[in-house]
Write a protein that holds these residues in place. Structure first.
Motif, mmCIF file in Angstrom:
data_model
loop_
_atom_site.group_PDB
_atom_site.id
_atom_site.type_symbol
_atom_site.label_atom_id
_atom_site.label_comp_id
_atom_site.label_asym_id
_atom_site.label_seq_id
_atom_site.Cartn_x
_atom_site.Cartn_y
_atom_site.Cartn_z
ATOM 1 N N LEU B 362 -6.982 13.984 -19.395
ATOM 2 C CA LEU B 362 -8.135 13.096 -19.446
ATOM 3 C C LEU B 362 -8.683 12.794 -18.056
ATOM 4 C CD1 LEU B 362 -7.045 10.479 -22.128
ATOM 5 C CD2 LEU B 362 -8.145 12.691 -22.419
ATOM 6 N N ASP B 363 -10.006 12.584 -17.985
ATOM 7 C CA ASP B 363 -10.619 12.065 -16.767
ATOM 8 C C ASP B 363 -10.339 10.573 -16.716
ATOM 9 O OD1 ASP B 363 -11.628 14.523 -16.296
ATOM 10 O OD2 ASP B 363 -13.591 14.100 -17.194
ATOM 11 N N GLN B 364 -9.844 10.095 -15.573
ATOM 12 C CA GLN B 364 -9.573 8.665 -15.465
ATOM 13 C C GLN B 364 -10.875 7.900 -15.246
ATOM 14 O OE1 GLN B 364 -6.425 7.342 -12.893
ATOM 15 N NE2 GLN B 364 -5.289 7.234 -14.798
ATOM 16 N N HIS B 365 -10.855 6.642 -15.592
ATOM 17 C CA HIS B 365 -12.031 5.806 -15.418
ATOM 18 C C HIS B 365 -11.989 5.137 -14.040
ATOM 19 C CE1 HIS B 365 -12.886 5.682 -19.992
ATOM 20 N NE2 HIS B 365 -12.910 6.878 -19.489
ATOM 21 N N PRO B 366 -13.132 4.625 -13.556
ATOM 22 C CA PRO B 366 -13.182 4.152 -12.162
ATOM 23 C C PRO B 366 -12.228 2.978 -11.896
ATOM 24 C CG PRO B 366 -15.194 3.629 -13.344
ATOM 25 C CD PRO B 366 -14.430 4.543 -14.214
ATOM 26 N N PRO B 367 -11.910 2.748 -10.609
ATOM 27 C CA PRO B 367 -10.966 1.678 -10.246
ATOM 28 C C PRO B 367 -11.390 0.313 -10.776
ATOM 29 C CG PRO B 367 -11.471 3.039 -8.343
ATOM 30 C CD PRO B 367 -12.359 3.516 -9.429
ATOM 31 N N TYR B 420 -4.472 0.954 -18.004
ATOM 32 C CA TYR B 420 -5.419 1.725 -17.202
ATOM 33 C C TYR B 420 -5.015 3.193 -17.155
ATOM 34 C CZ TYR B 420 -7.930 3.625 -13.248
ATOM 35 O OH TYR B 420 -8.715 4.417 -12.466
ATOM 36 N N ARG B 421 -3.713 3.429 -16.996
ATOM 37 C CA ARG B 421 -3.245 4.817 -16.894
ATOM 38 C C ARG B 421 -3.577 5.613 -18.153
ATOM 39 N NH1 ARG B 421 2.764 5.340 -15.828
ATOM 40 N NH2 ARG B 421 2.316 6.545 -17.683
ATOM 41 N N ASN B 422 -3.536 4.942 -19.302
ATOM 42 C CA ASN B 422 -3.777 5.648 -20.562
ATOM 43 C C ASN B 422 -5.250 5.741 -20.909
ATOM 44 O OD1 ASN B 422 -1.037 5.829 -20.776
ATOM 45 N ND2 ASN B 422 -0.850 3.975 -22.013
ATOM 46 N N LEU B 423 -6.079 5.032 -20.119
ATOM 47 C CA LEU B 423 -7.507 5.016 -20.402
ATOM 48 C C LEU B 423 -8.132 6.310 -19.881
ATOM 49 C CD1 LEU B 423 -9.441 2.835 -21.493
ATOM 50 C CD2 LEU B 423 -9.926 2.222 -19.143
ATOM 51 N N GLY B 424 -8.997 6.913 -20.675
ATOM 52 C CA GLY B 424 -9.659 8.110 -20.173
ATOM 53 C C GLY B 424 -10.364 8.861 -21.271
ATOM 54 N N HIS B 425 -11.093 9.883 -20.890
ATOM 55 C CA HIS B 425 -11.746 10.727 -21.888
ATOM 56 C C HIS B 425 -11.891 12.131 -21.326
ATOM 57 C CE1 HIS B 425 -15.155 9.843 -19.305
ATOM 58 N NE2 HIS B 425 -15.741 10.904 -19.816
ATOM 59 N N ALA B 426 -12.092 13.086 -22.211
ATOM 60 C CA ALA B 426 -12.279 14.471 -21.787
ATOM 61 C C ALA B 426 -13.199 15.159 -22.776
ATOM 62 C CB ALA B 426 -10.934 15.190 -21.730
ATOM 63 N N LEU B 427 -14.057 16.026 -22.286
ATOM 64 C CA LEU B 427 -14.913 16.814 -23.155
ATOM 65 C C LEU B 427 -14.355 18.224 -23.228
ATOM 66 C CD1 LEU B 427 -18.647 16.021 -22.506
ATOM 67 C CD2 LEU B 427 -17.433 16.065 -24.671
ATOM 68 N N ARG B 428 -13.969 18.626 -24.415
ATOM 69 C CA ARG B 428 -13.501 19.990 -24.632
ATOM 70 C C ARG B 428 -14.602 20.747 -25.368
ATOM 71 N NH1 ARG B 428 -10.508 21.027 -21.122
ATOM 72 N NH2 ARG B 428 -9.755 22.828 -22.278
ATOM 73 N N PRO B 429 -14.470 22.059 -25.512
ATOM 74 C CA PRO B 429 -15.581 22.824 -26.097
ATOM 75 C C PRO B 429 -16.079 22.276 -27.433
ATOM 76 C CG PRO B 429 -13.920 24.299 -25.240
ATOM 77 C CD PRO B 429 -13.385 22.914 -25.052
ATOM 78 N N GLU B 430 -15.147 21.871 -28.310
ATOM 79 C CA GLU B 430 -15.598 21.402 -29.621
ATOM 80 C C GLU B 430 -15.314 19.925 -29.841
ATOM 81 O OE1 GLU B 430 -14.535 23.758 -33.075
ATOM 82 O OE2 GLU B 430 -14.201 25.425 -31.686
ATOM 83 N N GLN B 462 -18.924 -6.703 -17.203
ATOM 84 C CA GLN B 462 -19.025 -5.260 -16.993
ATOM 85 C C GLN B 462 -20.208 -4.912 -16.112
ATOM 86 O OE1 GLN B 462 -18.897 -4.090 -21.196
ATOM 87 N NE2 GLN B 462 -17.249 -2.679 -20.667
ATOM 88 N N ARG B 463 -21.321 -5.644 -16.283
ATOM 89 C CA ARG B 463 -22.510 -5.349 -15.486
ATOM 90 C C ARG B 463 -22.218 -5.584 -14.009
ATOM 91 N NH1 ARG B 463 -27.757 -7.919 -17.773
ATOM 92 N NH2 ARG B 463 -26.010 -8.844 -18.852
ATOM 93 N N LEU B 464 -21.503 -6.683 -13.727
ATOM 94 C CA LEU B 464 -21.158 -6.970 -12.337
ATOM 95 C C LEU B 464 -20.234 -5.892 -11.777
ATOM 96 C CD1 LEU B 464 -20.635 -10.820 -12.554
ATOM 97 C CD2 LEU B 464 -22.565 -9.555 -11.576
ATOM 98 N N ALA B 465 -19.351 -5.348 -12.643
ATOM 99 C CA ALA B 465 -18.396 -4.346 -12.174
ATOM 100 C C ALA B 465 -18.966 -2.933 -12.251
ATOM 101 C CB ALA B 465 -17.118 -4.435 -13.005
ATOM 102 N N GLY B 466 -20.190 -2.797 -12.759
ATOM 103 C CA GLY B 466 -20.792 -1.470 -12.872
ATOM 104 C C GLY B 466 -20.150 -0.609 -13.943
ATOM 105 N N ASP B 485 -14.979 1.099 -20.639
ATOM 106 C CA ASP B 485 -15.111 0.936 -19.184
ATOM 107 C C ASP B 485 -15.313 2.229 -18.397
ATOM 108 O OD1 ASP B 485 -15.058 -1.722 -19.391
ATOM 109 O OD2 ASP B 485 -12.986 -2.015 -18.750
ATOM 110 N N LEU B 486 -16.398 2.900 -18.711
ATOM 111 C CA LEU B 486 -16.833 4.050 -17.916
ATOM 112 C C LEU B 486 -17.794 3.565 -16.844
ATOM 113 C CD1 LEU B 486 -17.971 6.472 -20.708
ATOM 114 C CD2 LEU B 486 -16.347 7.041 -18.958
ATOM 115 N N SER B 487 -18.024 4.399 -15.829
ATOM 116 C CA SER B 487 -19.144 4.096 -14.949
ATOM 117 C C SER B 487 -20.413 4.468 -15.710
ATOM 118 C CB SER B 487 -19.041 4.914 -13.669
ATOM 119 O OG SER B 487 -19.272 6.271 -13.959
ATOM 120 N N MET B 488 -21.528 3.818 -15.372
ATOM 121 C CA MET B 488 -22.782 4.080 -16.068
ATOM 122 C C MET B 488 -23.138 5.567 -15.977
ATOM 123 S SD MET B 488 -24.915 2.946 -18.052
ATOM 124 C CE MET B 488 -25.691 1.418 -18.398
#
Lengths: 158, 529
Positions: B362-367, B420-430, B462-466, B485-488
């Motif tokens: 997974l791609d990690q989310h911002p600090p 936080y460590r388990n937070l994330g997402h990934a785009l795979r082909p399907e 969230q808006r303050l933290a971007g 909690d992704l970046s915009m």
């Protein structure tokens, strides 16, 4: 990179509609406390009532214009796209091919201001996309146009 | 087109229905006989009325409930006074579920539940309690078999996501049923790590105590209990505590293993030639769930903290037609090793490699997301610890104990860090893969074609933290899955990667400026052609 806000603002009459709604909500929160204050004059009741009154006044004065500056919508042959909220922002976007039903709704209060809400539902249990505070006739036109577009693009929508 | 005749439920359901409700009747009779001190006539009336009411109820149901499976629709009629006819297009059927309790099995019956694509739970499911097991099997085959019938859309098979054909045994259309997974007894070690056993055991103990109490046996009076109690009393305190704890643990472990075996004995997950996934399980109550492969929208691998510590996980289907509220619904695998859960998830999605679904990196989310996790776990803990301190200062007896509350702080920090460590997402082909959670760590893989809408949510904080939370809207199971909690930037990128051009973008990056700057007629006022 940020999402571009949808193109259209809602009808300015929505300002008054939201103000009346806010006033009604505030009254519902304030009245029982005022009644209680009549019956007894406990110190803490005075405190909660005045705090509620301040919050209610701020809500009625600030929320409608703030909301009006945020709320936006747009619909074309590809998607229905809305931005709503005031403290919390929420962008919703649905591809036309996933739309199942398009409804129009006018509550009594909305009718008073000549407004309407257009609700676009999909196959999801997570709730529809709603465009609130549209001019009633404009809402009719929007629904007709969306219906025409979705009929041209008939997917399974699940 | 000649419509088939209406069918009734199997007449044996009368016996099953009466027997299964006998318990309730006994209770009612008991209350009537014991509770009322009046004359015997009332009791006699009660004794006659209650069972006959029950039989009448069953009879009425047998008489009024009818169903038929037509060429295009399934229809279900029910009700005596409030007549109800429900009609569901056959091509809306997504799942067929057969359940037989021991009582049903005794009479050769099955309860059939037919799940449709409708999102409202009530309209979405047709319930037949009960039909002959053979008839249930026929319904299952007929309702989910799309191949030979004229109304099947030509896209039925071509729409199957065929991933790298040839590399995976059984990918694409299958000729004969292909075994995906079956029970291994070594998995029993995961049984004590689930709450199912604990819940079942406390229920058993609860009713046991209650019954004993009702019958007039006081446990304190039993000789055996006394002897055990004396032994424990004689031993040093720590030994007694250890012995008791061990005893409870052993009983809970054995109980949960029994529950595991009851639920999952004979477990087989297969892919059938008619394009369905079929799951069979159960020792006493047997269950069979069939899900149309074409309607599989993804899979979820979940690890509760205990399971995770011992390398175990669960795997569930994300599919339309499954009841989102019933948790056992959609379970594809008993608690099993994590690698097995990922493998089964990939297999049911017709993928060869788990890294294309729930096993993806997974791609990690911002600090800023880490800061939010920490604040959200630490702040409530600090408040609790502070109130514990306040309590300790006011009640002096508690003063020596309160530093123990300080232990909660590092635990909360660890929890936030892990979340936080388990937070994330990934785009795979399907598939879009989303990870989150700590006490229950979840990985869900959602079919990109199955995404029917998007929401971006942003609170003031969230808006303050971007940051922004993206809800992925689907027709399946829970209806929406959140990427928290992704970046915009990443959020907009994600939406437009899956549905190119769906979310219009603009380049000045400061979002909070948007809402104020855009007001002065940057865009034309609404004109709808």
């Amino acid at each position: 990179m940020a999402p571009r806000p949808p193109r259209h603002r809602v009808n300015p009459r929505a300002l008054r509609w939201w103000t009346v709604q806010a006033a009604l909500t505030s009254a519902a929160a304030l009245l029982p406390q005022l009644v209680a204050l009549e019956l007894s004059d406990a110190r803490w009741l005075v405190v909660t009532t005045s705090v509620t009154a301040c919050l209610a006044a701020a809500y009625v004065l600030i929320m409608p214009s703030w909301r009006y500056r945020v709320h936006r919508w747009e619909a074309d042959e590809h998607a229905v796209y809305t931005l709503a909220g005031w403290l919390h922002l929420e962008w919703r976007v649905v591809p036309i091919s996933r739309i199942q039903t398009i409804d129009i709704e006018r509550t009594l209060l909305q009718r008073l201001f000549g407004l309407a809400t257009v609700t676009v539902t999909t196959a999801s249990a997570a709730g529809p996309v709603r465009i609130v505070g549209l001019d009633a006739q404009e809402a009719d036109r929007l629904v007709r146009r969306l219906t025409a577009i979705t009929q041209a693009d008939r997917g399974d929508a699940t | 087109m000649n419509e088939p005749a209406w069918r009734r439920l199997d007449v044996r359901m009368l016996a099953v229905f009466s027997l299964s409700e006998v318990g309730a009747v006994v209770v009612v009779l008991f209350i009537m006989l014991i509770g009322s001190r009046g004359d015997g006539a009332w009791q006699l009336i009660g004794a006659v009325l209650a069972p006959s009411a029950l039989v009448t109820h069953g009879l009425l149901r047998w008489l009024t409930v009818r169903y038929r499976v037509g060429v295009e629709r399934i229809e279900l009629r029910s009700g005596l006074l409030n007549r109800q006819v429900r009609s569901v297009p056959r091509d809306r059927v997504r799942t067929v579920d057969l359940t037989s309790s021991p009582l049903h099995r005794l009479f050769g019956l099955s309860v059939v539940e037919i799940g449709t694509g409708s999102s409202t739970a009530k309209d979405g499911r047709l319930h037949l309690n009960a039909v002959a097991t053979k008839e249930g099997e026929r319904l299952r085959r007929e309702l989910l078999d799309r191949s030979p019938i004229a109304w099947a859309k030509p896209t039925a098979l071509s729409a199957l996501p065929t991933s790298v054909p040839g590399t995976l045994p059984g990918s694409g259309p299958v000729r004969e049923s292909h075994l995906v997974a079956t029970l291994r007894l070594s998995w029993l070690r995961f049984a004590p790590l689930t709450t199912a056993g604990l819940v079942a055991l406390s229920a058993v103990f609860g009713t046991g105590f209650k019954l004993a109490d009702d019958v007039g046996v006081r446990l304190g009076d039993l000789d055996a209990v006394h002897r055990v109690g004396d032994r424990l009393g004689a031993a040093p305190l720590w030994l007694a505590v250890v012995a008791l704890t061990l005893g409870v643990l052993v009983v809970v472990a054995l109980g949960s293993m029994a529950v595991y075996l009851e639920g999952w004995w004979g477990y087989r997950l297969t892919r059938e030639p008619d394009g369905t996934l079929r799951l069979r399980r159960g020792l006493l109550t047997t269950r069979s769930l069939s899900i149309e492969q074409r309607r599989m929208r993804g899979a979820e691998v979940a690890e509760s903290l205990l399971l995770r510590l011992f390398g175990g996980a669960r795997c569930a289907a994300v599919s339309t037609g499954l009841d989102a509220k019933a948790t056992s619904h959609g379970a594809l695998l008993p608690p099993a090793p994590l690698a097995e859960a990922h493998r089964v998830a990939a297999q049911v999605l017709l993928l060869g490699d788990p890294a294309d679904a729930t096993g993806a990196a997974l791609d990690q989310h911002p600090p800023a997301a880490l800061r939010r996790r920490l604040i959200r776990t630490l702040l409530p803990t600090v408040i609790v610890v502070a109130s514990a301190w306040w309590l300790a200062t006011t009640v002096p007896q508690l003063a020596p104990a309160w530093p123990a509350a300080l232990l909660a702080l590092p635990l909360a920090a660890l929890l936030g860090l892990d979340r936080y460590r388990n937070l994330g997402h990934a785009l795979r082909p399907e598939y879009l893969v989303i990870g989150q959670g700590s006490l229950i760590r979840r990985r869900v893989a959602l079919q990109r074609r199955g995404i029917i809408g998007w929401r971006l949510r942003q609170s003031v904080v969230q808006r303050l933290a971007g940051l922004v939370t993206v809800d992925v809207v689907t027709a399946a199971s829970a209806g929406r899955y959140s990427v928290v909690d992704l970046s915009m930037d990443a959020a907009v990128h994600l939406v437009n990667e899956v549905n190119p051009g769906l979310l219009p973008t603009r380049h000045p990056t400061n979002l909070s400026a948007d809402l104020t700057n855009d007001q002065e007629g940057r865009f034309a006022e609404p004109t709808l052609s």
